[in-house]
Structure formats: structure tokens, C-alpha cells
Design an enzyme around this catalytic site. Sequence first.
Site, mmCIF file in Angstrom:
data_model
loop_
_atom_site.group_PDB
_atom_site.id
_atom_site.type_symbol
_atom_site.label_atom_id
_atom_site.label_comp_id
_atom_site.label_asym_id
_atom_site.label_seq_id
_atom_site.Cartn_x
_atom_site.Cartn_y
_atom_site.Cartn_z
ATOM 1 N N LYS A 49 -6.079 2.670 8.687
ATOM 2 C CA LYS A 49 -5.365 3.802 8.054
ATOM 3 C C LYS A 49 -6.046 5.372 8.398
ATOM 4 C CE LYS A 49 -3.552 0.278 3.966
ATOM 5 N NZ LYS A 49 -3.160 0.383 3.457
ATOM 6 N N SER A 84 1.351 -1.351 0.354
ATOM 7 C CA SER A 84 0.336 0.096 -0.090
ATOM 8 C C SER A 84 1.195 1.291 -0.084
ATOM 9 C CB SER A 84 -1.050 -0.333 1.337
ATOM 10 O OG SER A 84 -0.369 -0.404 2.016
#
Length: 774
Positions: free
Chosen positions: A720, A677
Site C-alpha cells: 500500500k 482496510s
Amino acid sequence: MAKQTKVTVPLLPLRGLLVYPTMVLHLDVGRDRSVQALEKAMMDDQYIFLTTQIDMNIDEPTTEDFYSMGTLTKVKQMLKLPNGTIRVLVEGVKRAEVISFTDEKEFYEVVLETFDDSETKESETEALMRTLLNYFEQYIKLSKKVSAETYSTVSDIEEPGRLADIIASHLPLKMKEKQRVLETLAIKDRLQLVIQTINNEKEVLNLEKKIGQRVKRSMERTQKEYYLREQMKAIQKELGDKEGKTGEIEDLTKKVEEANMPEHVEKTVIKELARYEKVPSSSAESSVIRNYIEWLITLPWSKETEDDLNIIKAEEILNRDHYGLEKVKERVLEYLAVQKLTQSLRGPILCLAGPPGVGKTSLARSVAESMGRNFVRISLGGVRDESEIRGHRRTYVGAMPGRIIQGMKKAGTINPVFLLDEIDKMSSDFRGDPSSAMLEVLDPEQNSNFSDHYIEETYDLSKVMFIATANDLSTIPGPLRDRMEIITIAGYTEIEKIHIAKDHLLQKQISENGLTKGQLQVRDDALKSLVRYYTREAGVRGLERQIASLCRKSAKIIVSGEKKKVIITNKNIEDFLGKKKFRYGQAETEDQIGVATGLAYTTVGGDTLQIEVSLSPGKGKLVLTGKLGDVMKESAQTAFSYVRSKTADYGIEEDFYEKYDIHIHVPEGAVPKDGPSAGITMTTALVSALSGKKIRREVGMTGEITLRGRVLPIGGVKEKTLSAHRAGLTTIILPKDNEKDIDDIPESVRNDLQFILVSHVDQVLEKALVGDEK
């Protein structure tokens, strides 16, 4: 031994019999060749040669089937019996050995060489004779097969060779050993051989005697114990004493009837009870059987609690104990609603996955309370042995059931809420794989017939509601994960933490530290400071520790008499907890070149990563630091290759890779970092460093990149996003395919953030770089 003249005589083979010189005995002769040999001897001088067959089962022996050394004998009498056999009386004359055969047709006729024993006596021979007689006397005392009169007869013999022969004839020797004595011509050697043989027989008799005595004592003791035990039973029966084993059997039988077991289990217990009754209490097996019976009796086989299917009440309990966690609460209420409609449902298998401290374990306890079920918890952290789950075989010393059966015994019902804590911390070694053993436990199609190695009987787990907890789903094997319904608990927002601290943690710690609500007051602004400046975590465990610290320090102040009431505000909180440990919001204070803020997902929740890129004169070397995993290194290589292919579009020198060395660093080098990511974050930092354009400080981003610049979706969006919110970021760049995950983010966080959905790196750079007209 003097050799004599050769003689020619008929041969008579013997089966299972041997004749020594000077011996007189009767023989029954029936075989045709033997009868003809005997008749020939009677027609001549009545001498016949007797030797023993090597194999007594042969009816028609050849010249190879009997020993060459035998005894020359004289026939004293011969009598024909009605059955056709002939009974003869023979007397051994001297040893003889076959030299050759002269006739083999109707009977065997042989040429012999005969041997006489020398009559000379030496002192050594005399000593050997005395030793032999002494040993023979001892042998007679041990053995009851030889009479005392035999010794009297033997002791009168003065010829040493004859003495050895006669004693050997009275010993229960095998035919080979008797033949060996016959073939020993030297008298001293023969005496020594017989002495050695009789000594061996004595030792064997001594051993037999000892064994016999031991067996006799054992039988006497067993008979005595049996007699006393029967007496004890009779006495207990007369006195009505229930303390002995009889009373114990009765108590156990009564418990079996009350246990309401399945028929096949009850049969097993009754069978084991019968064994237990017969085995002596002193036996080690007695305690093994008793433990097994106790386990079968105490396990719940049919006892169950009645589910409280009041959904409103269940919802109140869940909301009382936990703030937030809407998905989990909704799933439990769905289960109750379906069960109320169907009145029959297999127990679901839920897995609460999330970072430490978010309330996974306490939530399972609340679920049990809301359903009115018993609660039991086992910890699977560090379990490496398959027997911990399935139990040990009863043949092993110290065997016991596995943790599942132990938990069911503790629960006391067949439908508890069963918490499998830290299911991701199981590991495997040479003793087996416990996660494979858990497959049967957590499979709704199989766990109605769960098999434990110790219990051996199948046990029904289908009514149990299993709840597992895990921090990291990636360490759970695929087949095991497939059997569970995963419910992710990402962590708490700042607002949720303040609510939890105010409604739960503060009251709990005030009570545990001996204070009252009137003695300690913590203002809302102080709680907000606690969350912002003294903790940084997904859960609330660290927050609870800080509140406990406030309570302890307040207790000291009150006990010392300084104050009767302590009020903690945002202004005086540093007096209690010291300087602030964290800066609220990790976002950069100003726009910078070559520094991009990425969003990461770890086992303890979400986190922000500052990815830095620096240039130095060189030849295009790419250096990666920060303890990056293989996937993250590949993302860096992909970003580098993509930027090289797009130099003209981004205003970058085409030959930059020939002029500069590029260093990509992710701070906190001691912490391992991996995952795909960070692709777009690394690309943005590279473009910024090479083009000289600054990156907006308020922007955080996450997404995987391809060589063509496409942005691919990632996981952990909620975690996140929460970490970005904690860090003070205001804009989040996400892959377009992750749009569906935005709904999972709490509304209070969504309102504070701007989400930008992208499908290509160009869109990322347009929003992230300052003054980028593209």
C-alpha cells in the site's frame, strides 16, 4: 392309446435308471423291500412295475419319492450273487401309471392302469419317423458315444412309439427329460419331443466341436510361437546378436545394477524384468511392463549434486541477477550457512508470494545456480486432478507418474531446486483435490517416503529444496500454507525499477532484438519517464514490454538507414511510444470535500482508491456502489453508524439522516473490491461531506474502524505504501499497531513519506481535514 384292465403287481423303485417298453436290460437289486417285491413277482406271474426315484440319494423312498408313471416289465431271469444282491433280466412290456397302493409294509404293491401304443400309421407319423431317423444319423456322426451299428438296428424298427423310445434311451439326457418322453402317451407328440431333444443335442455337439477346434488351433499357435522363440534365442546366442529381447533384458539388467537403487526397489525391478521376459512382445502388457521398468531405472535414486557452500559466491550470483529482494536472498544464504555447519539439513520449503512480474520464478532459478544444484520447474496453474500430483494407477490405459516424479526424472538428481509455480492456482473437482495431495510433498516429516500411484515404491523427497510461487495466499488452503515458509515480495520502488531496467532489462532486450550497445542508448531520464508515465504495476513485466517496443522501433530505424545510432531521451520518448499513458501521481490536485484517498491491497500489488461521498435531499438512505464486497459494505455501515453517534463532536446536523440520502462510491466499478482496510477512509469522507470541511489532497490512509472509533491494524502495508508513493502522496495515516511494518518499506520510499500512526478516528480527522481544530 387304448387303456387296458387294471392290474395289481409289486413295485420296484429304480435309482438313476429308467426302463422303456420293449427294452431288455440287467438290474442289480439289493434293498430289502426291493428284494421282497421281486420274490413276490416270481411267486405270481413274474410281472413287476419299475419306476424311477425322483431323488436317487434316498435309500428308503416313500410313496411320494418316485414318479407315478413307469413301465410294467416281466422278469426273464434271476440270479443271486455272492455279495447278497440279486441280478435280474427284465423286459419292458408297456407303459403303466399307479392308481393306488394296496400294500406298503414289507414292499410296495400297486394297482396299475396300463397303456398300449396304437399301431396305426399315418403319413404325418411316417414323416416324423423319417425326420427322427435322419436326425439320429447326424447325431451319431457328431457323437462318438453311439456306434454306427446302433443306427442299423434302430432303422429296422417299424413301430413309431417303439422307435421314439429306443432312440431316447440312446441319448445322454437328464432323468427328467427321459421321464418326460415316458410320460408322453400320444405317439406324434412323443416323436416330436424326441426330434426336438435330439436337435438340441446336435447343436450342443456342434458348439463343442467348434470350441474344441478353436482351442486346438490356439494351443498349436502358442506351441509354435514358443518353439520359434526358443529357436530365435538359440540363433541370437550363436550369432551374438543383442538386438532381440534377450539382449534388451541384458541391457536393462545392466542399467538396474548401475542405477544404485534401494534394495526394495531393485527387487521389484528384477521381478518385473522376469515377467517382461516371459510375456510375448506382441502382448499389450509387454509395453506396460517395459514402461514401468524404464521409469524405475531412469529415476534418480542416489545421484546428487554437491552443494556449493561458498556464501560469498552465492551472494554475488543473487545480487547479479536480482536488484532488491533482500529478504529472500538473506533466507537462502541462511540456509547455505546452516548446511555448511551441519553438513545435513532437510530441504526447506519456501513460498515466494507477491504480484506478477516481481521476479519470483527467475529468483528460484538464481537460487539453484547459487547453490550449484539442478533446477526443475512445474506449473500447477489449472491443475484439478489429484492424479496430476500422485500419478495414475498402472491398471489404467495410458497411466503415467505424477508431475512430482516426472520433475525428479527431468532433474536427474535427488537434491534439485524444485519450483512449484502458481501453487495458488490449483483447484479441485470430482477427480479429487490436488492441494491435499501436495500436503505429503511439502511436509518435511513425510516427504522422505513420498508415494506415487504409478511408481508404487516410496521415493525420498527430503533432500529437495522446494520453492513455490503464489500471487494470492488467501486461495491456498490453510494446511498447505502451514507447511511453507512464506516470503512476501511486495513489488519494486521507482528507484529499483530504474536500476532493474538499466542493469538487466535493457541489455536483455538489446540482445534479443539483434542490436548492440553502440546502436541504442537509453538515457536515465528516459527510463524514469518509462517507469512514471508508461507503466503502473508492482513488477517489471510491463516495463520490459515497453523497453522491447523501444528496441524494435530503433531496429527499424537502423535497418532502414535513417540513423546508425539511436539515443532515447525524456524529450523524444513520445516519438517512440506515443502520448503518456499515465499521470504521475494520482493524488488530487486540490483539497476537496467528500473525497478521501484510501490505500488498498490487490493480488497484483498495492493501489490507491478514491472514496467519494455525495449528499442529496432524502430520508437517510445509504447507497453503496463500485462493486464492493461484503466486508467493504460492512465497513461503510460501521462508518455511517459511528458518524451518526458523533454528530455533535464533528459539527454535523443531528438529524442529517432524516434530510439527506448518502451515496458512497468507489470508482472503477468493474473491478471487485473487498477488505476491511477502507474503514477510516469512508469515515473521513463521510465527515467531510456532512461537515463541509475539505480533505487534504496529499494524505492517504488505511485502517479498520470499530463502532467506538478505534482503528485496528491491517495487512499489506508495504504494498500500500509503494502504491501511495507512486501516486504522489506525501502523508500516510496507518494504525498504530502497524508500526512494526514500516521497517519493511524501502528506505528511499520512507524518506519521501511522513507516517502518522493513529489509534482512534479523532486522530485521523485531525490530520486529514483542512482547518480541523480538533
